[in-house]
Design an enzyme around this catalytic site. Structure first.
Site, short mmCIF file in Angstrom:
data_model
loop_
_atom_site.label_atom_id
_atom_site.label_comp_id
_atom_site.label_asym_id
_atom_site.label_seq_id
_atom_site.Cartn_x
_atom_site.Cartn_y
_atom_site.Cartn_z
N GLU A 1 0.83 -1.21 0.00
CA GLU A 1 0.00 0.00 0.00
C GLU A 1 0.87 1.26 0.00
O GLU A 1 0.60 2.22 -0.75
CB GLU A 1 -0.92 0.01 1.23
CG GLU A 1 -1.88 -1.17 1.29
CD GLU A 1 -1.35 -2.33 2.13
OE1 GLU A 1 -2.14 -2.93 2.86
OE2 GLU A 1 -0.13 -2.61 2.04
N CYS B 1 -2.42 -3.65 7.16
CA CYS B 1 -1.99 -3.81 8.54
C CYS B 1 -2.33 -2.55 9.34
O CYS B 1 -2.45 -1.45 8.80
CB CYS B 1 -0.49 -4.11 8.61
SG CYS B 1 0.57 -2.74 8.09
N CYS C 1 -0.18 0.48 7.58
CA CYS C 1 -0.67 0.92 6.27
C CYS C 1 -2.00 1.66 6.39
O CYS C 1 -2.33 2.49 5.55
CB CYS C 1 -0.79 -0.27 5.33
SG CYS C 1 0.81 -0.93 4.81
N ALA D 1 9.39 -36.37 -8.62
CA ALA D 1 9.18 -36.60 -10.04
C ALA D 1 9.17 -38.11 -10.27
O ALA D 1 10.01 -38.83 -9.73
CB ALA D 1 10.30 -35.96 -10.86
N TRP E 1 17.71 -37.68 -16.08
CA TRP E 1 16.62 -36.87 -15.54
C TRP E 1 15.32 -37.56 -15.87
O TRP E 1 15.15 -38.10 -16.97
CB TRP E 1 16.64 -35.46 -16.12
CG TRP E 1 17.87 -34.71 -15.77
CD1 TRP E 1 18.94 -34.46 -16.57
CD2 TRP E 1 18.16 -34.08 -14.51
NE1 TRP E 1 19.88 -33.72 -15.90
CE2 TRP E 1 19.41 -33.47 -14.64
CE3 TRP E 1 17.47 -33.99 -13.31
CZ2 TRP E 1 20.00 -32.77 -13.59
CZ3 TRP E 1 18.04 -33.30 -12.28
CH2 TRP E 1 19.29 -32.69 -12.41
N LEU F 1 21.64 -28.85 -4.14
CA LEU F 1 20.39 -28.29 -3.60
C LEU F 1 20.36 -26.77 -3.63
O LEU F 1 19.95 -26.11 -2.68
CB LEU F 1 20.15 -28.79 -2.16
CG LEU F 1 20.13 -30.31 -1.97
CD1 LEU F 1 19.94 -30.66 -0.49
CD2 LEU F 1 19.04 -30.95 -2.81
N ARG G 1 19.01 -22.71 -9.48
CA ARG G 1 19.77 -22.39 -10.69
C ARG G 1 18.93 -21.64 -11.70
O ARG G 1 18.75 -22.06 -12.85
CB ARG G 1 20.35 -23.67 -11.29
CG ARG G 1 21.41 -24.30 -10.37
CD ARG G 1 22.11 -25.50 -11.01
NE ARG G 1 21.27 -26.66 -11.11
CZ ARG G 1 21.06 -27.52 -10.11
NH1 ARG G 1 21.62 -27.32 -8.93
NH2 ARG G 1 20.30 -28.59 -10.28
N LEU H 1 11.77 -40.91 3.74
CA LEU H 1 11.52 -39.63 4.39
C LEU H 1 10.13 -39.11 4.05
O LEU H 1 9.44 -38.54 4.92
CB LEU H 1 12.59 -38.61 3.97
CG LEU H 1 12.45 -37.21 4.57
CD1 LEU H 1 12.47 -37.25 6.10
CD2 LEU H 1 13.55 -36.28 4.05
N ASN H 2 9.69 -39.31 2.81
CA ASN H 2 8.35 -38.85 2.43
C ASN H 2 7.27 -39.53 3.28
O ASN H 2 6.34 -38.87 3.75
CB ASN H 2 8.10 -39.13 0.95
CG ASN H 2 8.84 -38.18 0.03
OD1 ASN H 2 9.34 -37.13 0.47
ND2 ASN H 2 8.92 -38.53 -1.24
#
Length: 366
Positions: A52, A75, A84, A154, A170, A204, A207, A297-298
């Site tokens: 704002e 806010c 704001c 993926a 990939w 990790l 890019r 881990l998932n």
């Protein structure tokens, strides 16, 4: 232009703050006077002016009597910048059109109340669904004080995340991989398990040009990360946090000397207590995590209830084999015990598809 069109522009402006304003929300604002846009702005960086104030400062003429369109309730408290609501009153705005209500207890309807008490016409919930979606991370974090976790993987159309030899580069094409790096830029941190570090030795990082590297979190219960791992050797590029149940400070020492941080987290059923880890990260103002872990881990993350969204990238390929699936663990015994997800949104990315679903909280399941 209509209210909807002006709010759509404010949404487009807000999105430019992705990856730059966390743990604050992304917000856009447009000032319209006599049917013409005379100012616009967005929250550009954490600690900087809110949308704002930027929009009002960018007005080409006095905004007195104008309408202000803003994606989130203004806010009304002092933080890193003044309220704001004060700027709106000082500039003589006649009408304010708002997309989302702010769940922050410091605001939560108070901003709207102040504006109305001063005679300003306020219209709420214009493009509310889209405005809420924009700040799903902020809304979760401000209410729970824990990060919003996106579980991403993926896989091929036969559900494999790697070949029988473990090769995974990939699975998806360049367009899908670029989207992943955009998310690495957007979210505060990226989290993987020790298995991923040992198998792939990933860096990790983000890019894309102008992107920012996320904080790297390695779930390493027994502290097995090699000192030669990329995440250890490149602490100059991005902060690396090793989350471990190993209490021996002598074993921590070489990692600390390499520039890593070590977070000792309680162990639960043979693995890290991920809920405790989320609380610790939330205390560090980490509002979001992109979970790029393996199947073990998932599963642990899903069982711990820390995952809010699932992103599944699907590639038109078939690997075959009996292992290498995105979620392993013990699994459920009956279909009705499945972790439920909302109907997915589907995005085409080159030859690949991205399916995104929210995790349905257990208390909401029928």
């Amino acid at each position: 232009m209509t209210d909807l069109e002006h709010m759509q522009l404010a949404l487009q402006l807000a999105q430019q703050g992705a990856g730059k304003v966390s743990p604050n929300p992304m917000v856009g604002a447009v000032v319209v006077q006599d049917g013409a846009i005379i100012g616009q702005g967005y929250h550009q960086q954490y600690g900087g002016l809110h949308a704002e104030r930027n929009a009002l400062a960018n007005c080409e003429r006095s905004p007195r009597g104008a309408t202000l369109y803003v994606t989130l309730e203004p806010c009304c408290h002092y933080g890193k910048t003044p309220p704001c609501t004060e700027a709106i009153l000082e500039n003589g705005i006649r009408r304010v059109v708002i997309g989302s209500d702010d769940p922050n207890p410091l605001v939560a309807g108070k901003g709207i109340g102040i504006l109305r008490s001063h005679g300003i016409e306020v219209t709420t919930h214009v493009l509310k669904e889209a405005c809420d979606k924009l700040n799903e991370v902020f809304f979760h974090f401000i209410q729970t004080k824990t990060p919003y976790v996106v579980m991403k993987y993926a896989m091929t159309l036969d559900g494999k995340i790697a070949t029988k030899t473990g090769a995974s580069r990939w699975i998806t094409g360049e367009t899908a991989r670029r989207r992943v790096h955009q998310d690495r830029n957007r979210y505060s941190a990226i989290m993987v398990g020790i298995g991923t570090v040992l198998a792939d030795d990933p860096q990790l990082t983000c890019r894309i040009e102008g992107g920012r590297n996320p904080i790297r979190i390695i779930c390493d219960t027994h502290l097995r990360t090699p000192l030669t791992a990329q995440v250890v050797l490149t602490t100059n590029l991005a902060k690396t946090i090793l989350a471990t149940a190993e209490p021996d400070t002598q074993r921590h020492k070489p990692y600390l000397e390499a520039g890593c941080q070590v977070a000792v987290i309680p162990e639960l059923d043979g693995h890290l207590d991920l809920s405790a880890l989320m609380r610790r990260l939330g205390q560090q103002n980490m509002d979001s995590i992109l979970l790029e872990g393996g199947g073990t881990l998932n599963w642990t993350a899903l069982q711990s209830g820390i995952v809010q969204k699932v992103q599944a990238y699907l590639a038109p390929k078939l690997f075959g084999g009996t292992e290498k699936t995105p979620v392993i663990g013990l699994g459920v015994e009956l279909p009705e015990q499945a972790i439920r997800l909302t109907s997915p949104t589907i995005t085409r990315l080159g030859e690949d598809l991205l399916l995104e679903s929210e995790v349905v909280p257990c208390s909401l399941e029928s």
